[in-house]
Design an enzyme around this catalytic site. Structure first.
Site, short mmCIF file in Angstrom:
data_model
loop_
_atom_site.label_atom_id
_atom_site.label_comp_id
_atom_site.label_asym_id
_atom_site.label_seq_id
_atom_site.Cartn_x
_atom_site.Cartn_y
_atom_site.Cartn_z
N LEU A 20 0.83 -1.22 0.00
CA LEU A 20 0.00 0.00 0.00
C LEU A 20 0.86 1.26 0.00
CD1 LEU A 20 -2.77 -1.01 2.56
CD2 LEU A 20 -3.06 -0.61 0.12
N LYS A 22 5.23 2.79 1.06
CA LYS A 22 6.38 2.51 1.91
C LYS A 22 6.81 3.80 2.58
CE LYS A 22 9.68 2.00 -1.95
NZ LYS A 22 10.17 3.34 -2.06
N GLY A 23 7.30 3.67 3.80
CA GLY A 23 7.68 4.87 4.55
C GLY A 23 9.13 4.76 4.94
N PHE A 25 10.24 4.23 7.84
CA PHE A 25 10.50 3.17 8.81
C PHE A 25 9.79 1.88 8.45
CE2 PHE A 25 13.19 4.94 11.82
CZ PHE A 25 12.87 6.28 11.95
N ARG A 27 7.26 -0.69 5.52
CA ARG A 27 6.38 -0.89 4.36
C ARG A 27 5.00 -1.30 4.87
NH1 ARG A 27 9.36 -1.98 -0.35
NH2 ARG A 27 11.60 -1.74 -0.03
N LYS A 43 1.58 -2.85 8.80
CA LYS A 43 2.79 -2.04 8.63
C LYS A 43 3.95 -2.79 9.27
CE LYS A 43 4.50 2.59 8.60
NZ LYS A 43 4.12 4.01 8.68
N ASP A 137 0.40 16.37 13.02
CA ASP A 137 1.10 16.63 11.76
C ASP A 137 0.09 16.61 10.62
OD1 ASP A 137 3.95 15.13 10.03
OD2 ASP A 137 3.05 17.11 9.98
#
Ligand SMILES: COc1ccc(C(=O)Nc2ccccc2)cc1NC(=O)CCSCc1cnc2[nH]ccc2c1
Length: 275
Positions: A20, A22-23, A25, A27, A43, A137
Site C-alpha cells: 500500500l 512505503k515509509g 521506517f 512498508r 505495517k 502533523d
C-alpha cells in the site's frame, strides 16, 4: 474481527496482499486476517532501523496511545505483534486511499466538500485534544479517505513516504508549520494544541485553492509564515475566507477554538443536513 482475537497475534494469521505504500521506517501491505476475513493494513517496521533511528521508545509510546483511540475520523491502530526482527502494526485500511492524491487530481475541492472535510478534521482534533493527543502533523499527505468518503487522520509522523509527487521537501514540508514553531525559544507553546488550529487553517486554504497559502522557497515560506503574509483568492467565498483568517492568526491564543469552528457559518451552511 481483530479486537476479539486472542492476544497471541502472529504473522501466520494474515494473508498478505498488495503493497500500500512505503515509509521511512516501514512498508505497508494490504492484509486479511484468515479466520475472520477482516481486511486491514499491516505495517512492517524493522527493529534494526528503529534502533538506528532511535525511535523504538517512540513506537512503544505511539502504540500505547493509538491503541486507545477510537474515532471515525482517526485511523485505527487495532494491535501489534513482533517477531525476532520486525514489529507489525495492524492498522485500519482506508478504502479510498490517500487524500492528497484526490486533491492533486481534482486540483481543489468544491466548498461543500472542503467544509465537510474540515468539519470532520475539527471533530477528530476535538477528540484527540480531549485525550491530550495533539500535533498530528495534519497535512493532506497524512489524511486517508474511508470507503464512505469520510476522512481519517493518520500518524505518518515517522514514515516519510517515498517521493511520488508528494511535496519534495526534506523533513516534511514547511508549509504547515505554525509561526510559533519557527521562532526559537517558544518551546512551551510548541506543545500547545493551538498548533493544530494553524495547520487546520493551512489545510482549509489548500483544499479550496489547491496550493498552500505560504508556498514559496523555503526561506520565503518561513518569512511569510512568521508574518501570516498570505492572500485568499477572490473565488473563495467570504465565509470560507473568514474561517481561514480566524485560523491563520499569529498569536496562538487568538485562533478560533475547535468548538467555534463547528458552529462557523461556512461549516454550518455545508454540513447541517437539510432540516
Ligand atoms: C494509526 O496509524 C499509524 C500509527 C503509527 C504509525 C507509525 O508508523 N508509527 C511509527 C513508526 C515508526 C517509528 C515511530 C512511529 C503509522 C500509522 N499510519 C500510517 O502509516 C498510515 C498509512 S499505512 C495504513 C494505510 C491504510 N489505508 C490505506 N489506504 C491506502 C493506503 C493506505 C495505508
Amino acid at each position: 474481527p481483530l479486537y476479539d482475537q486472542p492476544k497471541s497475534l502472529h504473522l501466520g494469521m494474515f494473508e498478505i496482499g498488495k503493497p500500500l505504500g512505503k515509509g521511512k521506517f516501514g512498508r505497508v501491505y494490504l492484509a486479511k486476517e484468515r479466520s475472520s476475513g477482516f481486511v486491514c493494513a499491516l505495517k512492517v517496521l524493522h527493529k534494526s532501523e528503529l534502533q538506528q533511528g532511535g525511535v523504538q521508545k517512540q513506537v512503544r509510546r505511539e502504540i500505547e496511545i493509538q491503541s486507545n483511540l477510537r474515532h471515525p475520523n482517526v485511523l485505527r491502530l487495532y494491535g501489534h505483534f513482533h517477531d525476532s526482527k520486525r514489529i507489525f502494526l495492524i492498522l485500519e485500511f482506508a478504502g479510498r486511499g490517500e487524500l492528497y492524491k484526490h486533491l492533486r487530481k481534482e486540483h481543489r475541492f468544491p466548498e461543500w466538500k472542503a467544509a465537510q472535510y474540515i468539519a470532520q478534521m475539527a471533530a477528530a482534533l476535538k477528540y484527540l485534544h480531549k485525550k491530550h493527543v495533539m500535533h498530528r502533523d495534519i497535512k493532506p499527505e497524512n489524511i486517508l479517505v474511508g470507503i464512505h468518503g469520510e476522512i481519517k487522520i493518520s500518524d505518518f509522523g515517522w514514515s516519510v513516504h517515498a517521493p511520488n509527487n508528494r511535496r519534495q521537501t526534506m523533513c516534511g514540508t514547511l508549509d504547515y508549520l505554525p509561526p510559533e514553531m519557527l521562532k526559537p525559544g517558544s518551546q512551551d507553546n510548541y506543545y500547545s494544541e493551538k498548533v493544530d488550529l494553524w495547520s487546520l487553517g493551512v489545510l482549509t486554504y489548500e483544499f479550496l485553492v489547491g496550493e498552500a497559502p505560504f508556498e514559496d522557497t523555503p526561506v520565503m515560506t518561513q518569512r511569510r509564515i512568521a508574518r501570516a503574509d498570505m492572500s485568499v483568492p477572490s473565488f473563495v467565498s467570504p465565509e470560507a475566507k473568514d474561517l481561514i483568517k480566524r485560523l491563520l492568526v499569529l498569536d496562538p491564543e487568538k485562533r478560533i477554538p475547535l468548538d467555534e469552528i463547528q458552529r462557523h457559518p461556512w461549516i454550518v451552511k455545508h454540513c447541517v443536513k437539510d432540516p
